[in-house]
Design an enzyme around this catalytic site. Structure first.
Site, mmCIF file in Angstrom:
data_model
loop_
_atom_site.group_PDB
_atom_site.id
_atom_site.type_symbol
_atom_site.label_atom_id
_atom_site.label_comp_id
_atom_site.label_asym_id
_atom_site.label_seq_id
_atom_site.Cartn_x
_atom_site.Cartn_y
_atom_site.Cartn_z
ATOM 1 N N ASN A 6 0.859 -1.186 0.000
ATOM 2 C CA ASN A 6 0.000 0.000 0.000
ATOM 3 C C ASN A 6 0.901 1.244 0.000
ATOM 4 O O ASN A 6 1.721 1.428 0.898
ATOM 5 C CB ASN A 6 -0.890 -0.036 1.251
ATOM 6 C CG ASN A 6 -1.816 1.159 1.313
ATOM 7 O OD1 ASN A 6 -1.397 2.284 1.081
ATOM 8 N ND2 ASN A 6 -3.068 0.938 1.638
ATOM 9 N N ASP A 8 -0.173 4.515 -0.177
ATOM 10 C CA ASP A 8 -0.905 5.755 0.136
ATOM 11 C C ASP A 8 0.003 6.833 0.736
ATOM 12 O O ASP A 8 -0.151 8.019 0.459
ATOM 13 C CB ASP A 8 -2.016 5.481 1.172
ATOM 14 C CG ASP A 8 -3.148 4.654 0.597
ATOM 15 O OD1 ASP A 8 -3.225 4.492 -0.628
ATOM 16 O OD2 ASP A 8 -3.959 4.151 1.404
ATOM 17 N N HIS A 9 0.930 6.387 1.595
ATOM 18 C CA HIS A 9 1.698 7.400 2.330
ATOM 19 C C HIS A 9 2.841 8.008 1.523
ATOM 20 O O HIS A 9 3.432 9.005 1.944
ATOM 21 C CB HIS A 9 2.133 6.856 3.685
ATOM 22 C CG HIS A 9 0.924 6.623 4.540
ATOM 23 N ND1 HIS A 9 0.075 7.650 4.891
ATOM 24 C CD2 HIS A 9 0.359 5.500 5.033
ATOM 25 C CE1 HIS A 9 -0.940 7.161 5.582
ATOM 26 N NE2 HIS A 9 -0.791 5.854 5.681
ATOM 27 N N HIS A 42 -5.674 3.464 -1.710
ATOM 28 C CA HIS A 42 -7.026 3.728 -1.196
ATOM 29 C C HIS A 42 -7.452 5.102 -1.686
ATOM 30 O O HIS A 42 -6.907 6.120 -1.252
ATOM 31 C CB HIS A 42 -6.988 3.675 0.344
ATOM 32 C CG HIS A 42 -8.331 3.793 0.987
ATOM 33 N ND1 HIS A 42 -8.523 3.545 2.326
ATOM 34 C CD2 HIS A 42 -9.557 4.124 0.506
ATOM 35 C CE1 HIS A 42 -9.808 3.722 2.634
ATOM 36 N NE2 HIS A 42 -10.447 4.083 1.535
ATOM 37 N N ARG A 44 -9.732 7.661 -1.164
ATOM 38 C CA ARG A 44 -10.725 8.036 -0.142
ATOM 39 C C ARG A 44 -11.622 9.143 -0.675
ATOM 40 O O ARG A 44 -11.214 9.920 -1.540
ATOM 41 C CB ARG A 44 -10.016 8.509 1.135
ATOM 42 C CG ARG A 44 -9.169 7.442 1.787
ATOM 43 C CD ARG A 44 -8.618 7.934 3.123
ATOM 44 N NE ARG A 44 -9.640 7.926 4.137
ATOM 45 C CZ ARG A 44 -9.755 7.002 5.096
ATOM 46 N NH1 ARG A 44 -8.869 6.046 5.204
ATOM 47 N NH2 ARG A 44 -10.733 7.052 5.956
ATOM 48 N N ARG A 48 -7.478 12.430 0.760
ATOM 49 C CA ARG A 48 -6.422 12.951 1.643
ATOM 50 C C ARG A 48 -5.026 12.517 1.218
ATOM 51 O O ARG A 48 -4.050 13.152 1.568
ATOM 52 C CB ARG A 48 -6.680 12.559 3.093
ATOM 53 C CG ARG A 48 -6.532 11.083 3.355
ATOM 54 C CD ARG A 48 -6.575 10.789 4.820
ATOM 55 N NE ARG A 48 -7.914 10.905 5.354
ATOM 56 C CZ ARG A 48 -8.317 10.260 6.458
ATOM 57 N NH1 ARG A 48 -7.455 9.494 7.120
ATOM 58 N NH2 ARG A 48 -9.536 10.369 6.899
ATOM 59 N N GLU A 68 -8.401 0.065 -3.094
ATOM 60 C CA GLU A 68 -9.184 0.029 -1.856
ATOM 61 C C GLU A 68 -10.177 1.165 -1.919
ATOM 62 O O GLU A 68 -9.799 2.301 -2.260
ATOM 63 C CB GLU A 68 -8.235 0.313 -0.696
ATOM 64 C CG GLU A 68 -8.114 -0.781 0.292
ATOM 65 C CD GLU A 68 -7.146 -0.360 1.362
ATOM 66 O OE1 GLU A 68 -7.386 0.646 2.060
ATOM 67 O OE2 GLU A 68 -6.130 -1.032 1.497
ATOM 68 N N THR A 99 -8.280 2.883 8.139
ATOM 69 C CA THR A 99 -9.509 2.094 8.166
ATOM 70 C C THR A 99 -9.706 1.444 9.538
ATOM 71 O O THR A 99 -8.806 0.772 10.040
ATOM 72 C CB THR A 99 -9.444 0.985 7.090
ATOM 73 O OG1 THR A 99 -8.940 1.561 5.883
ATOM 74 C CG2 THR A 99 -10.809 0.388 6.855
ATOM 75 N N GLU A 149 -10.444 -10.097 2.611
ATOM 76 C CA GLU A 149 -9.188 -9.723 3.262
ATOM 77 C C GLU A 149 -9.477 -9.702 4.758
ATOM 78 O O GLU A 149 -10.320 -8.923 5.230
ATOM 79 C CB GLU A 149 -8.697 -8.351 2.779
ATOM 80 C CG GLU A 149 -7.392 -7.942 3.482
ATOM 81 C CD GLU A 149 -6.755 -6.676 2.926
ATOM 82 O OE1 GLU A 149 -6.920 -6.392 1.718
ATOM 83 O OE2 GLU A 149 -6.111 -5.968 3.716
ATOM 84 N N HIS A 189 -3.426 -5.164 7.493
ATOM 85 C CA HIS A 189 -3.646 -4.011 8.372
ATOM 86 C C HIS A 189 -2.781 -4.147 9.622
ATOM 87 O O HIS A 189 -2.891 -5.120 10.353
ATOM 88 C CB HIS A 189 -5.107 -3.813 8.780
ATOM 89 C CG HIS A 189 -5.411 -2.358 9.026
ATOM 90 N ND1 HIS A 189 -5.044 -1.719 10.173
ATOM 91 C CD2 HIS A 189 -5.983 -1.418 8.245
ATOM 92 C CE1 HIS A 189 -5.390 -0.457 10.098
ATOM 93 N NE2 HIS A 189 -5.960 -0.243 8.936
HETATM 94 N N1 PXP Z 1 -5.633 -3.562 4.069
HETATM 95 C C1 PXP Z 1 -6.617 -2.630 4.152
HETATM 96 C C2 PXP Z 1 -7.996 -3.015 3.747
HETATM 97 C C3 PXP Z 1 -6.345 -1.326 4.596
HETATM 98 O O1 PXP Z 1 -7.344 -0.431 4.702
HETATM 99 C C4 PXP Z 1 -5.004 -0.985 4.898
HETATM 100 C C5 PXP Z 1 -4.696 0.436 5.294
HETATM 101 O O2 PXP Z 1 -4.911 1.286 4.224
HETATM 102 C C6 PXP Z 1 -4.020 -1.977 4.772
HETATM 103 C C7 PXP Z 1 -4.363 -3.249 4.386
HETATM 104 C C8 PXP Z 1 -2.591 -1.693 5.091
HETATM 105 O O3 PXP Z 1 -2.487 -1.390 6.431
HETATM 106 P P1 PXP Z 1 -1.112 -0.825 6.999
HETATM 107 O O4 PXP Z 1 -0.873 0.485 6.303
HETATM 108 O O5 PXP Z 1 -1.360 -0.704 8.454
HETATM 109 O O6 PXP Z 1 -0.059 -1.831 6.638
#
Ligand code: PXP
Length: 244
Positions: A6, A8-9, A42, A44, A48, A68, A99, A149, A189
């Site tokens: 992921n 996103d960051h 994701h 959103r 963001r 996502e 989430t 998931e 997650h």
């Molecule tokens: N799976 C889902 C459905 C999520 O919402 C997230 C966070 O965006 C992740 C996995 C990844 O989580 P983390 O960033 O804590 O590894």
């Protein structure tokens, strides 16, 4: 077992200066080149971090996007246009930092069935991000998801080793139950370099989705080189000044 990263960051960092750098597309290519199977973003409602233009580029250029998203009309129509490789439906609240909790599929099986059929008719895999509970797994099957998931957030948060083992056992049992129902199983997650091993040992899990810990670790895995590269520029400039 496959890894979805992921990113996103990377977009969070990019948005901090409202520019183009660091580029989520470049991050997507980097994680795939490193061996990841999927890139997760994701989109959103409040945009963001990841933006619509990011998912369009990443999906088009890598063909490996796991999108996502919340089951809301605007995002659904974007997804039907982008056609990512897979979609993971998650609950979404405006105020949350990330989430929180799994999707309550059991509450509205018919709604999810209609959405999933739209996606599956375009050959998009659909996954439900749910708690490790039989009720939700059965509902996911009835709603025509082909993946789930399993939310590992609680497992990741427990500091008490007894509670953590208990949650791990719940995740194992849920994975077995989902596999026997004919669903493919992902998990994710809160997973990091310390707690992922035990989850990765669970039989039958197809893919782990991990974001924050990998992006955060990348800072320290790369900071040393980043400083050295800048020092090289300073040294080269000194040399030029000396030669003038
Ligand atoms: N799976 C889902 C459905 C999520 O919402 C997230 C966070 O965006 C992740 C996995 C990844 O989580 P983390 O960033 O804590 O590894």
């Amino acid at each position: 077992m496959k890894l979805g990263v992921n990113i996103d960051h990377i977009a969070t960092l990019r948005n901090a200066r409202a520019g183009d750098f660091p580029s989520p597309l470049y991050a997507a290519f980097t994680v795939l080149e490193a061996g990841a199977f999927n890139v997760t973003c994701h989109l959103r409602e409040d945009r963001r971090h990841i933006k619509e233009s990011d998912i369009r580029l990443i999906s088009e250029q890598t063909k490996r996007l796991n999108l996502e998203m919340a089951a809301n009309d605007e995002i659904i129509s974007i997804a039907l246009d982008v056609i990512p490789r897979s979609i993971t439906l998650v609950p979404e609240k405006r105020q949350e930092l990330t989430t929180e909790g799994g999707l309550n599929v059991a509450l509205d099986i018919e709604k999810y069935k209609i959405i999933n059929n739209k996606f599956r008719s375009k050959d998009i895999n659909v996954s439900a991000f749910i708690e490790p509970e039989e009720l939700q797994i059965e509902a996911a099957k009835k709603a025509d998801f082909n993946f789930i998931e399993i939310h590992t957030g609680k497992y990741a948060q427990y500091l008490d080793p007894y509670k953590r083992q208990e949650e791990l056992a719940k995740i194992k049992k849920a994975a077995e139950f989902a596999l026997s129902a004919g669903l493919s199983v992902n998990a994710g997650h809160g997973l990091n370099y310390e707690n992922t091993g035990d989850i990765a040992e669970i039989e039958g899990i197809y893919e782990l989705n991990i974001g924050y810990s990998i992006v955060a670790h990348a800072i320290f895995a790369g900071l040393n080189n980043a400083v050295k590269e800048m020092l090289e520029i300073l040294k080269a400039a000194e040399l030029i000044k000396y030669c003038r």
